[in-house]
Enzyme design. Structure first.
Site: not given
Ligand code: UD1
Ligand code: MG
Length: 430
Positions: A12, A16, A136, A340
């Protein structure tokens, strides 16, 4: 080690976080967030894949500094964005797959073990929270999970749900292979959500069970505020462990300790101290507001307000306020104030007067200062390295030592002082 594969999601963008650095490389107590997820996963699996995309080569090279037996997979992020897209087309050695988010630095292997102990086609971590914003929301009926609604897609009523998805799932019985091809991106973020696998499997009659977990172990880090709060939890764990092992801490909330620091015996750590990566404190007293980095302190007293920089060893030594030590070995030395001491070796019984400076840098290179046993260095002395001061030497206050001093000698460099009687009145009053 159970027969389980682990996939860690770290592709990801971490929008944020508002940072140029990939989210999972932000550090907590000295290590990257992703380092913690991988090290805990290694305790239960020999098949770990980390999914990367944004700044993948940077994340991979940083992790390779710690681990050499992890697989890195690049997500087809363009075509399949989202946490569901991230787990597509990953080959795993085992049928059971534990999926972790890489932004959960507080998880520990004992908690991860619990997922295999529950009976379900999918086991999913759930936290009950007063303030569920950012997560979520999970719809649970008769202790089985029906579906997960992402915050972006949730109605006002659904947002009030207090059970949230902590972001760890155990998929058994081929659930991932079956349902990943069926995911759609028909949602507010136009992403493929791993959480939709759950709803699809539920609709086909599979058993999806919640594993209730504590926020303090499963906290997701999405912003710099989350990062700071996760670090507070990590710091409390580190300090509690040391106190349980017998270390005394004054006002522990004001003390910072990196995760790899070692403290042994009945050491005392006062308020405001920072112990940074590689520090080892053995039976010593570290007084208020001192900083120690990558150095060993044994049977010694440091501070208040001292700084010990990397590659130093202090044994049976006392350093006091405003003393900075760098890459130096001090055995049985006293340096009470304002000095020092860099690139030096100083031996037993030697006293370093206030204001002593080792001039170790000539603008191009660093040079060594060697001071023997039972040497008395008077205040405000400059020692111009490279230089050797042998045992039993007396260096007079204010001396500039610019050549070696033989055993048993006095070293003194001074211009003689003169006094002019009656000068004060002449200067100020006349
Ligand atoms: C996700 C969950 C949410 C949960 C939360 C807990 C989903 C759709 N939502 O949301 O239900 O409450 O985690 O922390 O899964 N990532 C990838 N590839 C992508 C997008 C994200 O590898 O395309 C990885 C990110 O690097 C991260 C993890 O997945 O380590 C979670 O992604 P993030 O964007 O933080 O999801 P949340 O919105 O927190
Ligand atoms: Mg997250």
């Amino acid at each position: 080690m159970s027969n389980i594969s682990v996939i860690i999601l770290a592709a990801g963008k971490g929008t944020r976080m508002k940072s140029k650095k990939p989210k999972v490389l932000h550090k907590i107590s000295g290590y990257e967030m992703l380092y913690y997820s991988i090290s805990e996963a290694k305790k239960l699996s020999d098949d770990i894949s980390v999914v990367l995309y944004h700044q993948a080569s940077l994340v991979e090279s940083e992790m390779k500094k710690h681990f050499d037996d992890i697989k890195f997979v690049i997500q087809d992020h363009q075509n399949y964005p989202g946490t569901g897209g991230a787990v597509m087309n990953i080959e795993t050695s085992y049928d059971k797959v534990l999926v972790l988010n890489g932004d959960m630095p507080l998880i520990d292997a004992n908690e991860l073990e619990k997922f295999s102990q529950l009976d379900g086609d999918i086991v999913m971590s759930v936290i009950k929270m007063d303030d569920s914003s950012g997560y979520g929301r999970v719809v649970i009926k008769d202790n089985e999970i029906e579906k997960i609604i992402e915050e972006k897609d949730a109605s006002l009523k659904e947002r009030e749900i207090k059970s949230v998805n902590a972001g760890i799932y155990l998929f058994a019985n081929g659930m991932l292979a079956e349902y990943l091809p069926k995911l759609s991106n028909d949602n507010a973020g136009e992403e493929y959500y791993i959480t939709d696998v759950i709803e699809l499997a539920k609709n086909d009659g599979f058993k999806i069970v919640p594993l209730y977990v504590k926020e303090e172990n499963f906290k997701g880090v999405n912003s710099k505020y989350d990062l700071a709060m996760a670090e507070v939890i990590m710091q409390n764990r580190i300090k509690k462990r040391f106190m349980q092992e017998g270390v005394i801490m004054h006002l522990p909330d004001t003390i910072y300790i990196d995760a790899d620091v070692k403290i042994e015996d009945e050491s005392i750590i006062e308020n405001g101290v920072r112990l940074l990566s590689g520090a080892k404190i053995i039976n010593s007293h570290i007084k208020a507001n001192s900083v120690i980095e990558d150095s060993t302190i044994e049977n010694s007293s440091v501070g208040p307000l001292s700084r010990v920089r990397p590659k130093s060893v202090l044994r049976d030594t006392l350093i006091g306020n405003f003393v900075e030590v760098k890459k130096s070995i001090l055995i049985g030395v006293k340096a009470g104030h304002l000095s020092y001491l860099g690139d030096s070796e100083i031996d037993e019984g030697t006293n370093i007067g206030a204001g002593t400076i080792t001039c170790n840098y000539d603008g191009k290179n660093k040079h060594k200062t060697i001071i023997g046993k039972n040497v008395f260095i008077g205040s405000d002395t400059q020692i111009i390295a490279p230089v050797v001061i042998e045992d039993n030497v007396l260096v007079a206050a204010g001396t500039t030592v610019n050549k070696d001093v033989k055993k048993g000698s006095l070293a003194i460099s001074r211009t003689s002082m003169k006094t002019v009687e009656g000068f004060y009145d002449k200067f100020f009053k006349d």
